[in-house]
Design a protein around this motif. Sequence first.
Motif, PDB file in Angstrom:
ATOM      1  N   PHE A   1      42.989 -92.850 -23.039  1.00 48.15           N
ATOM      2  CA  PHE A   1      43.601 -91.534 -22.860  1.00 48.15           C
ATOM      3  C   PHE A   1      42.718 -90.456 -23.486  1.00 48.15           C
ATOM      4  N   LYS A   2      42.984 -89.208 -23.091  1.00 45.27           N
ATOM      5  CA  LYS A   2      42.222 -88.072 -23.594  1.00 45.27           C
ATOM      6  C   LYS A   2      43.113 -87.160 -24.434  1.00 45.27           C
ATOM      7  N   THR A   3      42.470 -86.399 -25.295  1.00 51.00           N
ATOM      8  CA  THR A   3      43.184 -85.411 -26.099  1.00 51.00           C
ATOM      9  C   THR A   3      43.574 -84.225 -25.223  1.00 51.00           C
ATOM     10  N   GLY A   4      44.284 -83.264 -25.828  1.00 51.93           N
ATOM     11  CA  GLY A   4      44.671 -82.051 -25.114  1.00 51.93           C
ATOM     12  C   GLY A   4      44.017 -80.821 -25.706  1.00 51.93           C
ATOM     13  N   THR A   5      44.657 -79.681 -25.553  1.00 52.50           N
ATOM     14  CA  THR A   5      44.183 -78.429 -26.132  1.00 52.50           C
ATOM     15  C   THR A   5      45.165 -77.996 -27.213  1.00 52.50           C
ATOM     16  N   ALA A   6      44.650 -77.287 -28.206  1.00 52.66           N
ATOM     17  CA  ALA A   6      45.477 -76.844 -29.330  1.00 52.66           C
ATOM     18  C   ALA A   6      45.429 -75.335 -29.459  1.00 52.66           C
ATOM     19  N   THR A   7      46.579 -74.734 -29.669  1.00 53.27           N
ATOM     20  CA  THR A   7      46.684 -73.292 -29.889  1.00 53.27           C
ATOM     21  C   THR A   7      47.458 -73.049 -31.177  1.00 53.27           C
ATOM     22  N   THR A   8      46.886 -72.268 -32.072  1.00 55.25           N
ATOM     23  CA  THR A   8      47.547 -71.966 -33.340  1.00 55.25           C
ATOM     24  C   THR A   8      48.203 -70.599 -33.260  1.00 55.25           C
ATOM     25  N   GLY A   9      49.515 -70.559 -33.445  1.00 55.79           N
ATOM     26  CA  GLY A   9      50.258 -69.311 -33.383  1.00 55.79           C
ATOM     27  C   GLY A   9      50.090 -68.486 -34.647  1.00 55.79           C
ATOM     28  N   THR A  10      50.590 -67.272 -34.610  1.00 57.49           N
ATOM     29  CA  THR A  10      50.503 -66.379 -35.774  1.00 57.49           C
ATOM     30  C   THR A  10      51.266 -66.939 -36.968  1.00 57.49           C
TER      31      THR A  10
END
Length: 383
Positions: free
Chosen positions: A178-187
């Motif tokens: 499997f592959k990783t995903g994307t990460a978004t850090t909120g305020t």
Amino acid sequence: MNKFKYYFILLLAGVAIVSCNKSDDDDDTVAVPLRDYTVQYNADNDSIIKYLKNNYITVTNSPGTQQDQDVVISKLVAGDGHVSIWDQQDYLLTTRDVYNDDITYKVYYLILREGTGQNPVNTDKVVAAYKGNLLNGTVFDSSAGGIPGKFLLWPYDQAGADGSFTVIDGWSEIFPKFKTGTATTGTDGVITYNDFGAGVMFLPSGLAYYESAKTDIPAYSPLVFSFKLYDLQRLDHDSDGVYDYQEDINNDGYLYDFTDKVRYPNFPETLIDDTDGDGNADFVDFDDDGDGFTTRFELTKPTGATFSGLSSYYPYDPILDNPNTPNTDESEIWGIPRRPTGALADPTKEESATNSKAFLPEDYTDPARLRMHLDKTYPIKKQ
């Protein structure tokens, strides 16, 4: 009164005899022999296939939420309209052959979503969430509050200094699919993952805890894990400057310490990543090509020459500047070079340790080059 005393004494004597016999029995602990791995695997495999044919799966598809790719597995009821995991067509049910315990396991797993990032190798560290249950449906463990944890895929019996957990063998075999995903850090500092890999693995007990009973897990239990692969960290187990995944010589996504004769009594040659054939896999070998020079030495940039980047060592491949550090330029335009192919320092003499060829730009960049830490003919030894 005397008769009462007589019977009372007999009673005490009887209790003493029983107590002594019980103690003797406890001392004679009978060792239960370990079950044969092949016999147990065949039983586990039959149970897993039965489970796949008698249960159905429900998956929550809600991108951007913590519940995305949550899994519920339920028992089929005749006439309820559900389709078994074995027969459904929504998610690919596939298998991986795994050599362990001197047998080859066929491990079933479901691909709910492959992911869009990178595949870990089986010696990396991963960030993942999971839920585990027995074949009878009992949930024995899950990520606390849905919060992902860090897991070392290898070695199996060592926890990480950062609090990362060790895993069972089966995890190390399935996560690389499997592959990783994307990460978004909120305020608010909360990290949201999207497009991550998600699946379900159905593990025979030989790739889980086998004879070792755990809390809520009886001995010899096949296990089911649903999981989400969020992120990974590349590791360099021999600290030679080359990440493990870059030492995967046969490019199959797996590296094994085949000196572990308990797990791998007769390790298949096709799975070996050992450049110099010294019996040590490259990812745990300080001298990958066996030329007498350590890999770290061969990766050291020569003094007196001008190279890009801050490191004293060549990266495996050229790397870009890190945009998160605007005041520092980490870019490296050179990767690990091959044996130089330019002109000799003195064309009238043969190439030697004191009369070397010049490095050309393509010696650092040619994708097909044999990097010098894997080339037994370089550096040239002094006579």
